[in-house]
Design a protein around this motif. Structure first.
Motif, short mmCIF file in Angstrom:
data_model
loop_
_atom_site.label_atom_id
_atom_site.label_comp_id
_atom_site.label_asym_id
_atom_site.label_seq_id
_atom_site.Cartn_x
_atom_site.Cartn_y
_atom_site.Cartn_z
N THR A 130 0.65 -1.26 0.06
CA THR A 130 0.07 0.03 -0.02
C THR A 130 0.63 1.05 -0.17
OG1 THR A 130 -1.91 -1.62 1.38
CG2 THR A 130 -1.80 1.39 1.13
N THR A 131 1.77 1.12 0.87
CA THR A 131 3.13 2.23 1.42
C THR A 131 4.58 2.71 0.80
OG1 THR A 131 3.36 1.62 2.69
CG2 THR A 131 1.05 3.43 3.23
N VAL A 132 4.94 3.40 0.16
CA VAL A 132 6.13 3.20 0.22
C VAL A 132 7.33 2.24 1.51
CG1 VAL A 132 8.63 4.56 -0.63
CG2 VAL A 132 6.68 4.88 -1.79
N GLY A 133 6.89 2.49 2.59
CA GLY A 133 7.84 2.38 3.24
C GLY A 133 6.96 0.80 3.78
N GLU A 134 5.56 0.18 2.87
CA GLU A 134 5.77 -0.91 3.10
C GLU A 134 6.16 -1.80 2.42
OE1 GLU A 134 2.02 -3.97 2.55
OE2 GLU A 134 1.95 -1.84 2.87
N ALA A 135 6.82 -1.60 1.26
CA ALA A 135 7.49 -1.65 0.20
C ALA A 135 9.20 -1.97 0.53
CB ALA A 135 7.55 -1.03 -1.43
N LYS A 136 9.82 -1.02 0.97
CA LYS A 136 11.04 -1.03 1.35
C LYS A 136 10.91 -2.23 2.76
CE LYS A 136 13.13 2.78 2.31
NZ LYS A 136 13.32 4.46 2.84
N ALA A 137 10.33 -2.01 2.92
CA ALA A 137 10.20 -2.68 4.81
C ALA A 137 10.30 -4.72 3.84
CB ALA A 137 8.94 -2.84 5.33
N ASP A 138 9.50 -4.53 2.88
CA ASP A 138 9.15 -6.00 2.54
C ASP A 138 10.61 -6.11 1.93
OD1 ASP A 138 8.85 -8.10 0.88
OD2 ASP A 138 6.57 -7.66 0.06
N LEU A 139 11.22 -5.64 1.61
CA LEU A 139 12.19 -6.03 0.43
C LEU A 139 13.16 -5.83 1.28
CD1 LEU A 139 12.34 -2.54 -2.80
CD2 LEU A 139 12.08 -5.47 -2.62
N ALA A 140 13.61 -5.43 2.50
CA ALA A 140 14.53 -5.59 2.97
C ALA A 140 14.76 -7.00 4.47
CB ALA A 140 14.13 -4.12 4.50
N GLY A 141 13.32 -6.87 4.61
CA GLY A 141 12.87 -8.54 5.47
C GLY A 141 13.85 -9.42 4.03
N THR A 142 13.19 -10.07 2.89
CA THR A 142 14.13 -10.67 1.80
C THR A 142 15.72 -10.20 1.04
OG1 THR A 142 11.96 -10.56 0.62
CG2 THR A 142 13.75 -11.45 -0.70
N LEU A 143 15.98 -9.00 1.42
CA LEU A 143 17.73 -8.72 0.88
C LEU A 143 17.93 -9.12 2.39
CD1 LEU A 143 19.59 -7.47 -0.05
CD2 LEU A 143 18.93 -5.13 1.10
N ALA A 193 13.09 6.68 -2.74
CA ALA A 193 12.82 7.91 -3.46
C ALA A 193 11.90 8.00 -4.50
CB ALA A 193 14.34 8.53 -3.60
N VAL A 194 12.59 6.62 -5.92
CA VAL A 194 11.69 6.38 -6.75
C VAL A 194 10.48 6.07 -6.75
CG1 VAL A 194 14.02 6.35 -8.27
CG2 VAL A 194 13.04 4.22 -7.70
N ALA A 195 10.75 5.32 -6.42
CA ALA A 195 9.39 4.55 -5.57
C ALA A 195 8.75 5.55 -4.90
CB ALA A 195 9.14 3.21 -5.10
N ALA A 196 8.69 6.17 -4.61
CA ALA A 196 7.33 7.23 -4.08
C ALA A 196 7.25 8.59 -5.12
CB ALA A 196 7.96 8.54 -2.62
N LEU A 197 8.11 8.62 -6.42
CA LEU A 197 7.82 9.78 -6.93
C LEU A 197 7.18 9.12 -8.24
CD1 LEU A 197 9.31 12.60 -8.01
CD2 LEU A 197 10.97 11.22 -9.40
N ALA A 198 7.59 7.65 -8.41
CA ALA A 198 6.74 7.04 -9.91
C ALA A 198 5.02 6.61 -9.17
CB ALA A 198 7.32 5.62 -9.84
N GLN A 199 4.63 6.56 -7.77
CA GLN A 199 3.85 6.39 -7.12
C GLN A 199 3.04 7.84 -7.09
OE1 GLN A 199 2.80 5.18 -2.59
NE2 GLN A 199 1.40 3.86 -3.18
N CYS A 200 3.71 8.62 -6.42
CA CYS A 200 2.68 10.01 -6.41
C CYS A 200 2.41 10.36 -8.19
CB CYS A 200 3.41 10.80 -6.04
SG CYS A 200 3.83 11.14 -4.29
N LEU A 201 3.28 10.35 -8.73
CA LEU A 201 2.46 10.45 -9.93
C LEU A 201 1.59 9.66 -10.53
CD1 LEU A 201 6.61 11.27 -12.10
CD2 LEU A 201 4.79 12.87 -11.76
N VAL A 202 1.38 8.71 -10.54
CA VAL A 202 0.55 8.01 -11.17
C VAL A 202 -0.34 8.31 -10.27
CG1 VAL A 202 -0.14 5.59 -11.13
CG2 VAL A 202 1.82 5.84 -12.27
N LEU A 215 9.46 10.88 -0.33
CA LEU A 215 9.63 11.32 -1.88
C LEU A 215 10.62 12.60 -1.55
CD1 LEU A 215 8.57 12.67 -4.71
CD2 LEU A 215 7.06 13.82 -3.35
N ALA A 216 10.62 13.28 -0.34
CA ALA A 216 12.06 13.96 0.17
C ALA A 216 13.08 13.41 0.35
CB ALA A 216 11.56 14.20 1.98
N ASP A 217 12.92 12.60 0.25
CA ASP A 217 14.04 11.49 -0.23
C ASP A 217 15.46 11.22 -1.82
OD1 ASP A 217 15.45 10.69 2.51
OD2 ASP A 217 14.24 8.53 1.86
N VAL A 218 14.32 12.54 -2.93
CA VAL A 218 14.97 12.95 -3.44
C VAL A 218 16.00 13.69 -3.42
CG1 VAL A 218 14.28 14.15 -5.97
CG2 VAL A 218 12.89 11.89 -4.73
#
Length: 384
Positions: A68-81, A253-262, A334-337
């Motif tokens: 749902t959120t970019v934070g959730e996506a980052k946490a998901d990736l971090a777990g698999t990483l 940063a890029v995920a937030a930019l993409a999500q916000c634009l869409v 998004l501020a991380d951009v």
């Protein structure tokens, strides 16, 4: 030909991250994906649900679930990483990401043992064998095919912004290419890679895909590797232009930019607006400028040839999208951009490390391994 579009929850998010496996002594890319994936795959499953083979045995792709959120996506990736890194370390290997490896030669690499990759190499030959490149793909959910094509067209205007931010492949086979993103030019060698075709609507997309399949150019829609494309199976618009990113901070940063634009485009469609469909020559020219100059590019901002610094355009875009980011819960990401703008994109950081080492590229690999572990640095290596 009808292509079913499996509607997604609006502005839902998925991210794919292609990782490099590194020998810490030689700093070369090295095979290990089959053993690592076997190690981390849960008992009873044929493959790990969130870690996959890619074309090369020196690559593992990790993917999120539907977030749902970019934070959730980052946490998901971090777990698999963390799983991949631990399994790699047990084999004496490191993990990093960039659009290219600074010096490993593509012809030294083993192809992954999957039939689809063998078929790809057989069909594409040298074009496929040299795909020693790594990217980040961002999927953003849309609810209908009628929205997907206008959003793809509108998002293509921002491809140079994403490419400049993510550019991380200045080196190829030990040479400084002079480009911010050599990965982009390697991938453009594929017949269906590169800029998307400007299509009017979903019916025209279906007709075009049917023509390609009938002609034998592709076997399925999945083989159309545009920089941004609709993904009918997932019900998303997929942004594929980004180079591989060394840190989760930059992915956010890029995920937030993409999500916000869409999300902004989706809202504009709901209000009856017609989204912009940029002129092809402007898209092509701006993409080249981002490939060559990265964040130092000046991009064309209208059909009369007016130019502006892409760095400035990115900063303005972040400011414009901040209200959308607050609604989506990705304001911090998004501020991380702006953090990336301040510290420099990866291609700049890599070049600074190489310059400080009198052109030695071994420290560049060490810096990428460190960034994967520690995150985006507080300052560029070139800036004390």
């Amino acid at each position: 030909m009808q292509i079913p579009f499996h509607s997604s929850e609006r502005s839902s998010l998925g991210v794919e991250w292609e990782l490099q496996l590194i020998d810490p002594q030689s700093r070369e890319l090295t095979a290990g994906a089959t053993e690592i994936l076997a190690d981390i795959t849960p008992d009873g499953l044929d493959e790990h649900p969130k870690a996959k083979h890619e074309l090369l045995q020196s690559t593992i792709e990790i993917i999120t679930g539907v977030c749902t959120t970019v934070g959730e996506a980052k946490a998901d990736l971090a777990g698999t990483l963390a799983e991949v890194v631990a399994a790699a370390e047990r084999r004496g290997l490191g993990v990093m990401c960039a659009g290219s490896h600074p010096f490993t030669r593509w012809d030294s690499q083993q192809i992954s043992p999957k039939e689809r990759y063998a078929q790809l190499v057989e069909r594409m030959q040298w074009l496929a064998r040299r795909l020693q490149i790594f990217g980040v793909h961002v999927h953003v959910g849309v609810q209908s095919p009628e929205k997907a094509i206008p959003i793809v067209n509108a998002l293509s205007q921002y491809l140079p912004h994403f490419l400049a931010l993510s550019a991380s492949s200045p080196f190829w086979a030990g040479c400084d290419t002079g480009l911010a993103s050599s990965r982009t030019k390697v991938f453009e060698g594929m017949p269906t890679g590169g800029l998307p075709h400007q299509l009017a609507d979903w019916a025209e997309f279906e007709e075009y895909m049917e023509t390609l399949i009938r002609a034998g150019a592709i076997e399925s829609v999945r083989e159309v590797w545009w920089d941004v494309r609709p993904h009918p199976d997932f019900g998303t618009v997929e942004l594929r232009v980004c180079d591989g990113l060394p840190t989760l901070d930059e992915i956010g940063a890029v995920a937030a930019l993409a999500q916000c634009l869409v999300e902004q485009f989706d809202t504009q469609l709901d209000r009856g607006y017609t989204l912009p469909a940029p002129t092809e020559w402007v898209l092509r020219e701006n993409k080249w400028r981002a490939v060559r100059y990265g964040l130092d590019a000046e991009i064309v901002v209208d059909e009369q040839g007016t130019v502006a610094p892409v760095r400035q355009e990115i900063a303005h875009l972040v400011e414009e999208l901040m209200p959308v980011a607050r609604r989506l819960g990705c304001e911090a990401e998004l501020a991380d951009v702006t953090r990336v703008l301040a510290v420099g994109a990866s291609y700049q950081r890599q070049r600074a490390v190489a310059a400080a080492a009198d052109g030695d590229l071994l420290p560049v690999v060490d810096s990428l391994l460190a960034e994967m572990r520690d995150g985006l640095p507080a300052a560029s290596p070139a800036r004390p």
